[in-house]
Design an enzyme around this catalytic site. Sequence first.
Site, PDB file in Angstrom:
ATOM      1  N   LYS A 429      24.246  31.557  -5.359  1.00  0.00           N
ATOM      2  CA  LYS A 429      24.636  30.160  -5.504  1.00  0.00           C
ATOM      3  C   LYS A 429      23.404  29.416  -5.796  1.00  0.00           C
ATOM      4  O   LYS A 429      23.789  28.190  -6.492  1.00  0.00           O
ATOM      5  CB  LYS A 429      25.138  29.799  -4.051  1.00  0.00           C
ATOM      6  N   GLU A 435      15.204  37.672  -3.365  1.00  0.00           N
ATOM      7  CA  GLU A 435      15.327  39.166  -3.615  1.00  0.00           C
ATOM      8  C   GLU A 435      16.305  39.263  -4.891  1.00  0.00           C
ATOM      9  O   GLU A 435      16.034  40.019  -5.901  1.00  0.00           O
ATOM     10  CB  GLU A 435      16.427  39.650  -2.373  1.00  0.00           C
ATOM     11  N   GLY A 489      28.471  30.940   0.981  1.00  0.00           N
ATOM     12  CA  GLY A 489      28.061  32.344   0.369  1.00  0.00           C
ATOM     13  C   GLY A 489      29.094  33.329   1.005  1.00  0.00           C
ATOM     14  O   GLY A 489      29.897  33.930   0.135  1.00  0.00           O
ATOM     15  N   ARG A 490      29.170  33.288   2.333  1.00  0.00           N
ATOM     16  CA  ARG A 490      29.938  34.428   2.870  1.00  0.00           C
ATOM     17  C   ARG A 490      31.585  33.986   2.671  1.00  0.00           C
ATOM     18  O   ARG A 490      32.353  34.722   3.241  1.00  0.00           O
ATOM     19  CB  ARG A 490      29.770  34.653   4.419  1.00  0.00           C
ATOM     20  N   GLU A 575      27.294  35.658  10.909  1.00  0.00           N
ATOM     21  CA  GLU A 575      26.467  34.599  10.286  1.00  0.00           C
ATOM     22  C   GLU A 575      27.429  33.087  10.656  1.00  0.00           C
ATOM     23  O   GLU A 575      26.540  32.170  10.734  1.00  0.00           O
ATOM     24  CB  GLU A 575      26.375  34.672   8.787  1.00  0.00           C
ATOM     25  N   HIS A 606      34.551  61.293  14.907  1.00  0.00           N
ATOM     26  CA  HIS A 606      33.547  62.337  15.080  1.00  0.00           C
ATOM     27  C   HIS A 606      32.230  61.822  15.447  1.00  0.00           C
ATOM     28  O   HIS A 606      31.100  62.579  15.519  1.00  0.00           O
ATOM     29  CB  HIS A 606      33.829  63.364  14.056  1.00  0.00           C
ATOM     30  N   LYS A 716      12.624  33.978   6.571  1.00  0.00           N
ATOM     31  CA  LYS A 716      12.490  33.758   5.270  1.00  0.00           C
ATOM     32  C   LYS A 716      10.932  33.166   4.766  1.00  0.00           C
ATOM     33  O   LYS A 716      10.206  33.449   4.197  1.00  0.00           O
ATOM     34  CB  LYS A 716      13.440  32.790   4.566  1.00  0.00           C
TER      35      LYS A 716
END
Length: 750
Positions: A429, A435, A489-490, A575, A606, A716
């Site tokens: 965005k 990263e 973003g999410r 978030e 399991h 950050k």
Amino acid sequence: MEICVADDPAVAAARFIAGQLRQAISDRGSASLAVSGGSTAPSLFGALRDAAVSGEVAWDRVDVWQVDERIAPDGDADRNAAQLTDFPAAVHLMPVTADDPAQALVGHAAAMPEVLDVVHLGVGDDGHTASWPPTPHPDALAALASDERAFVIDEFNGRKRATLGPILVNGARCRVVLATGPKKAAVLARWIQRSNDEILDVTLPIGAVEPGGTHIFVDAAAAAGFDDYRHGPMSTSPASERLAKLSNAPVTPTLREMFADDPDRATRFVTQAVGLRVDWSKALVDDATMTELLALARDSGVEARRDAMFAGEHINNTEDRAVGHAALRMPSDASFVVDGHDVVPDVHGVLDAMTAFAERVRADESITHVVNIGIGGSDLGPAMAYDALRAFRHERIRCSFVSNVGGEDIASVLATSDPASTLFVIASKTFGTIETLTNARTARAWLTDALGDAAVAEHFVAVSTNAERVAEFGIDTANMFGFWDWVGGRYSVDSAIGLSLMIAIGPDRFASFLEGFHAMDEHFLTAPLEENVPVIMALIGVWYANRLGHDTKAVLPYANDLARFAAYLQQLDMESNGKSVDVDGNRITHDSGPIIWGEPGTNGQHAFYQLIHQGTRIIPCDFIGFAKGNHPYQEHHDLLMSNMFAQSEALAFGRSNEAEPHRNFEGNRPNTVILAERLTPSVLGQLIALYEHIVHVQGTIWGVNSYDQWGVELGKELANQITPELLGEPTPDAHDSSTNALIAWYREHR
Ligand code: G6Q
């Protein structure tokens, strides 16, 4: 609230109490004081007896109760705080015996006035107050239910314990908290930090009585010091005030009892939303609970805030932005106005461009591999949906998702890629995420090494809101697909961020994915609150978080293709609602977003289901399953689904085995079951939108801004500071000693 930090906090608390007692004597001729706490009481009694204090109080007019079972019955001088400290007034000792405190309390309760003048509360190192331990215990709840005003009996570490109930505590004229040591001061500081300066309201985790804590209106608190105490002036969070009222709402009978009492429960508590059949009959709510919760939703303005979102208002107030993800899936003839501008035509403009591009790639035999490079919201959505819609993918084209800056992520993808047949989608965005840019640069170098600089134009496209940075990076903005700052973003999988997914499943199925979202949006917008599935599920979650004290939720899809769904929801929910201040910056005193986690069934069975069935914590679960699998193996699917139904039943109803406690399943472990015909693009869209709106409704009730994420900033910033320190000279000492040592170790060993 008066907060006193003093070398001898017991003296400070005693002075305050003495003042209150004098006032009561002058107002009413007599006074009453109840002292709780096992280890704190002796210090307080000592300070009260101190001549400087006791001389000022007419002790013959004061009735004093010692209300903690750890103060021994009369006669056990060693353990009797009042006797030990030779107190000047007669003290009514908690006349409990180890066997039957309830019986012994009857006389005590009768002698005590309806309204106490002062209640003293001790602080437990482990975060409890008075003698209430932090573990919920059904006996305590039962005792509270049977005698609303008085005492609480709890069984803790095998011992019966008794003390005042919250109704007596909150009904008193004044409450004083005393923390006698550093550990207790730290607990007190935490309570105060979750509260605020002005009002007299601290959430004390009286878990035995009120799982998750109850509100005690504290008038004064004293401690020797608060190590880490930072506490700016704040005012009350209205959401906290509303939620505090929930603590008096009755909890339900057990699921077994509720099902026995209501033969229609399994139909009445099932609600259909578009293609999703949501069965919440095994949730720990009943009609009365839902009435209470729906009233809370209305008081919290759930409808108005939903409508404000759809009206394009800037409900993301800390970033001064509209929240417009619903516009991303609207049909072209709809409208969604942001800042006076209808954004739906813009949305469809980008969708058209994406469609043309996706069709070209799907038809172009030379591209066989699409690599999406992005992180967080620019990765989790398309990566999750690409897995979920495995059955609908293009045969020739595979997608990979690179997000982690740790080099193994990009390395492993490049190792299985051929430059000539790989298309990179750089999804960011902001186009400023370190990263993503690091991975994108590595990919570009890998490509140009093989094919030369000119290949970037053919093999790189960008998805971003920031054309300038895209151009700076070297991608022609003609190869950029845009979106807007009003898409979080999410909340962006249905924007151009979904480009790799669209290439994989094709534009038509992507359109059907968007239609699924939109249908759920319409349900959310138009269904009355009592039939509104996102609202119902949100309210159940609020009940678990704020009334029952369950701080986590497992999402357990019975579909292996939804393997990344819980990870996706972790970002969406945690978030969005992992916040501790409200939209106006007030500290909230209630719990907000839960911890979300999960894995597909049956694998989870399991592994961690043991804890869900028999652990000490209650973990509400959402099960998700389908009538048909996206594969030809019917036998597998029947087995899978029988397991899901079995888990839902076993958790809710258990099976008792008194002879063998390790085989006992106590049941009453709540779950919600979501069923759909088949995991299609539309159903996936519906599921995502359902959870988006749950988050929205809960954020509204908790009073938080679900659309910012300032909590990711500090890390950050520090990482940017530390990166050059890993290489430069001299060894940095700008951090705390632990971080300095970590950096030094790394420099030595890298
Ligand atoms: C989501 C967050 C966050 C964001 C990533 C990637 O709501 O804001 O996860 O999506 O930090 O950001 P860019 O898309 O700007 O690279």
